[in-house]
Each structure stands twice: as C-alpha cells, then as structure tokens.
Design a protein around this motif. Structure first.
Motif, short mmCIF file in Angstrom:
data_model
loop_
_atom_site.label_atom_id
_atom_site.label_comp_id
_atom_site.label_asym_id
_atom_site.label_seq_id
_atom_site.Cartn_x
_atom_site.Cartn_y
_atom_site.Cartn_z
N GLU A 62 61.44 27.96 -3.91
CA GLU A 62 61.73 29.26 -4.51
C GLU A 62 60.46 29.92 -5.05
O GLU A 62 60.25 31.12 -4.89
CB GLU A 62 62.76 29.11 -5.63
N ILE A 63 59.62 29.14 -5.70
CA ILE A 63 58.46 29.69 -6.41
C ILE A 63 57.26 29.89 -5.49
O ILE A 63 56.61 30.95 -5.52
CB ILE A 63 58.06 28.77 -7.58
N ILE A 64 56.93 28.89 -4.68
CA ILE A 64 55.70 28.93 -3.90
C ILE A 64 55.67 30.08 -2.90
O ILE A 64 54.64 30.77 -2.80
CB ILE A 64 55.45 27.57 -3.23
N PRO A 65 56.74 30.35 -2.14
CA PRO A 65 56.68 31.50 -1.23
C PRO A 65 56.43 32.83 -1.94
O PRO A 65 55.77 33.71 -1.39
CB PRO A 65 58.05 31.47 -0.54
N ALA A 97 49.79 36.74 -3.06
CA ALA A 97 48.40 36.58 -2.63
C ALA A 97 48.11 37.39 -1.37
O ALA A 97 47.06 38.05 -1.26
CB ALA A 97 48.08 35.11 -2.39
N LEU A 98 49.01 37.38 -0.41
CA LEU A 98 48.82 38.16 0.81
C LEU A 98 48.83 39.66 0.51
O LEU A 98 48.09 40.44 1.13
CB LEU A 98 49.90 37.81 1.83
N SER A 99 49.66 40.07 -0.43
CA SER A 99 49.68 41.48 -0.83
C SER A 99 48.34 41.87 -1.44
O SER A 99 47.82 42.97 -1.18
CB SER A 99 50.81 41.73 -1.83
N MET A 100 47.78 40.98 -2.26
CA MET A 100 46.48 41.25 -2.86
C MET A 100 45.41 41.40 -1.79
O MET A 100 44.52 42.26 -1.89
CB MET A 100 46.12 40.14 -3.84
N ARG A 101 45.50 40.58 -0.74
CA ARG A 101 44.51 40.68 0.34
C ARG A 101 44.58 42.03 1.02
O ARG A 101 43.54 42.64 1.33
CB ARG A 101 44.75 39.55 1.36
N LEU A 158 50.76 36.27 -10.05
CA LEU A 158 50.35 35.15 -9.20
C LEU A 158 50.03 33.93 -10.05
O LEU A 158 50.41 32.79 -9.71
CB LEU A 158 49.14 35.56 -8.36
N ILE A 159 49.34 34.12 -11.16
CA ILE A 159 49.04 33.01 -12.07
C ILE A 159 50.33 32.42 -12.63
O ILE A 159 50.48 31.20 -12.72
CB ILE A 159 48.13 33.50 -13.21
N GLU A 160 51.28 33.28 -12.98
CA GLU A 160 52.53 32.78 -13.56
C GLU A 160 53.27 31.87 -12.59
O GLU A 160 53.78 30.80 -12.97
CB GLU A 160 53.41 33.96 -13.96
N ARG A 161 53.33 32.24 -11.33
CA ARG A 161 54.06 31.43 -10.36
C ARG A 161 53.30 30.14 -10.03
O ARG A 161 53.90 29.09 -9.87
CB ARG A 161 54.35 32.26 -9.11
N THR A 162 52.00 30.26 -9.92
CA THR A 162 51.20 29.06 -9.65
C THR A 162 51.32 28.07 -10.81
O THR A 162 51.55 26.87 -10.61
CB THR A 162 49.73 29.44 -9.41
N GLY A 163 51.15 28.58 -12.01
CA GLY A 163 51.25 27.71 -13.18
C GLY A 163 52.64 27.13 -13.35
O GLY A 163 52.80 25.97 -13.77
N MET A 164 53.67 27.91 -13.01
CA MET A 164 55.04 27.46 -13.23
C MET A 164 55.39 26.23 -12.39
O MET A 164 56.00 25.28 -12.88
CB MET A 164 56.03 28.58 -12.92
N LEU A 178 46.04 30.37 -4.46
CA LEU A 178 46.59 30.04 -3.14
C LEU A 178 46.25 28.61 -2.75
O LEU A 178 47.08 27.90 -2.18
CB LEU A 178 46.06 31.03 -2.10
N ASP A 179 45.05 28.17 -3.07
CA ASP A 179 44.66 26.79 -2.78
C ASP A 179 45.52 25.82 -3.58
O ASP A 179 45.97 24.79 -3.05
CB ASP A 179 43.18 26.61 -3.11
N LYS A 180 45.77 26.15 -4.84
CA LYS A 180 46.61 25.28 -5.67
C LYS A 180 48.04 25.26 -5.16
O LYS A 180 48.71 24.21 -5.17
CB LYS A 180 46.56 25.75 -7.12
N LEU A 181 48.56 26.40 -4.72
CA LEU A 181 49.92 26.44 -4.18
C LEU A 181 50.03 25.59 -2.91
O LEU A 181 51.02 24.89 -2.70
CB LEU A 181 50.32 27.88 -3.88
N THR A 182 49.00 25.64 -2.08
CA THR A 182 49.01 24.84 -0.85
C THR A 182 48.96 23.36 -1.17
O THR A 182 49.69 22.55 -0.59
CB THR A 182 47.82 25.22 0.05
N ASN A 183 48.11 23.00 -2.13
CA ASN A 183 47.98 21.59 -2.49
C ASN A 183 49.26 21.03 -3.08
O ASN A 183 49.67 19.90 -2.77
CB ASN A 183 46.82 21.40 -3.47
#
Length: 210
Positions: free
Chosen positions: A57-60, A66-70, A88-94, A191-196
C-alpha cells in the motif's frame, strides 16, 4: 492555432540534463522499476503478511511521488517538485517505522488515528539519518513551510531573472541547478530506500532484471 511560448521539454533537451545527481536519480529509477516489476507480480501469487500488505500500500505511493518529481524536474517546475519532498519522506519513513515496530502494523491496517502515528521528525530521522540538530531543524522548517502558504516558502520559489533581479517564479525555473540537485538527491535517497525495503519484505528479485 498559435504555437505555445512555453517550452515542453523532452528527455533530449530538458534544462538540467546531465547533472550528476539527476543522472543518479534516473539510474535509481531504472533499478527500482526493474525490481518492483518482479516483486509486484510476486504479491499476486502468495498470501501476504500484515507488514507486506502495508508495504504494497505504501511503497507504490512513494514510487509514484518520486516519478512525479522526476517529470516536474524535466519540465523545470522545481517548486512543485519541492512540495512533494515531504510526502515522499513521510511514506518512506512510514514503511521503515512499521518494519521496526511490529506492534504498529495492526494499527496501520485498522486505519490508526493521526495522533497515534509517528511524528514527522521521527520519520525524517529514519530517512535522512540523525545529523546535527541544526541540520534537522533546517530540513524540518523547509519541508514544513513548502507545503503551506507561508512567507518562508518564498525562498524556494525565488529565481534570478536575466537582468539579475530576484523574482518569484510562477512557472518553469530554468536556471536553478542547486534546486534541481536538492530535489534529485532527496528523491534518489527515498527511492533507493523504498527499493531496498521492498527486497527485505518481499524477497530478492532474480538476478536477471529487465
């Protein structure tokens, strides 16, 4: 029809093309999309645990941001790209918070109240590391002010005109490489943290990524 005076940039002529941090962002996107194509397909073929359900739910959402930012960087809408740094930080941290706090997963899946959720400061620490208090305070202030109508957000929206005067940008910012670098660096980190963490929670992809 008259031609538009506002340029529409393509990957061949975008204004910040070739900047090292943007190149790194692009490479991170390529890796992330390859990994998540495999892992995403895997989630449809098995029963998911509670933390895996939270992850899908969160990672996508984080990847989409991130893609929107690009794309906003490509079109030089740097202020709008900057606004997306906080969500983006909120979802990654969550997702990292849920991984480290199994007791919170049930609350997440049951629609926990906002007051019981981790603070933004704690999520920021999970994404950016501790750093000095001065650095953390500066980051908190910028990220908070950018999402609100606040005088202190004007600094991120300021740009230098061709005549040297400072102005508030209402559209594209074509000569603000430091801003593009800032957004690229933060988005790459998240994005790297989300992938990991996707690999940690959903299993490693095969060695043959396409």
């Amino acid at each position: 029809m008259p031609s538009s005076t506002v340029p529409i940039f393509t990957p061949d002529n975008e204004p910040y093309l070739g900047r090292p941090l943007l190149v790194l962002f692009d490479r991170t996107i390529t890796k992330s999309m390859a990994v998540h194509r495999q892992l995403g397909a895997r989630t449809f073929a098995t029963d998911l645990t509670a933390i895996q359900i939270a992850a899908v739910e969160i990672i996508p959402q984080g990847i989409s941001i991130a893609l929107s930012m690009r794309e906003l960087i490509r079109q030089a809408y740097l202020f709008s790209a900057g606004i997306l740094m906080r969500p983006l930080i909120e979802r990654t941290g969550m997702i990292y918070h849920l991984k480290d706090n199994p007791a919170a997963i049930d609350a997440w899946n049951n629609g926990w109240s906002r007051k019981s959720q981790p603070t933004f400061d704690s999520l920021l620490d999970l994404v950016m590391g501790q750093g000095s208090e001065e650095e953390r305070q500066a980051a908190r202030t910028v990220l908070h002010k950018l999402v609100h109508s606040d005088p202190r957000s004007a600094g991120f929206n300021a740009t230098v005109r061709s005549d040297g005067l400072l102005a508030s940008a209402a559209g594209k910012e074509l000569n603000e490489p430091m801003k593009a670098d800032t957004v690229s660096a933060l988005a790459t980190n998240c994005l790297d943290k989300l992938t990991n963490i996707s690999i940690t929670l959903l299993g490693a992809p095969s060695e043959h990524l396409h």
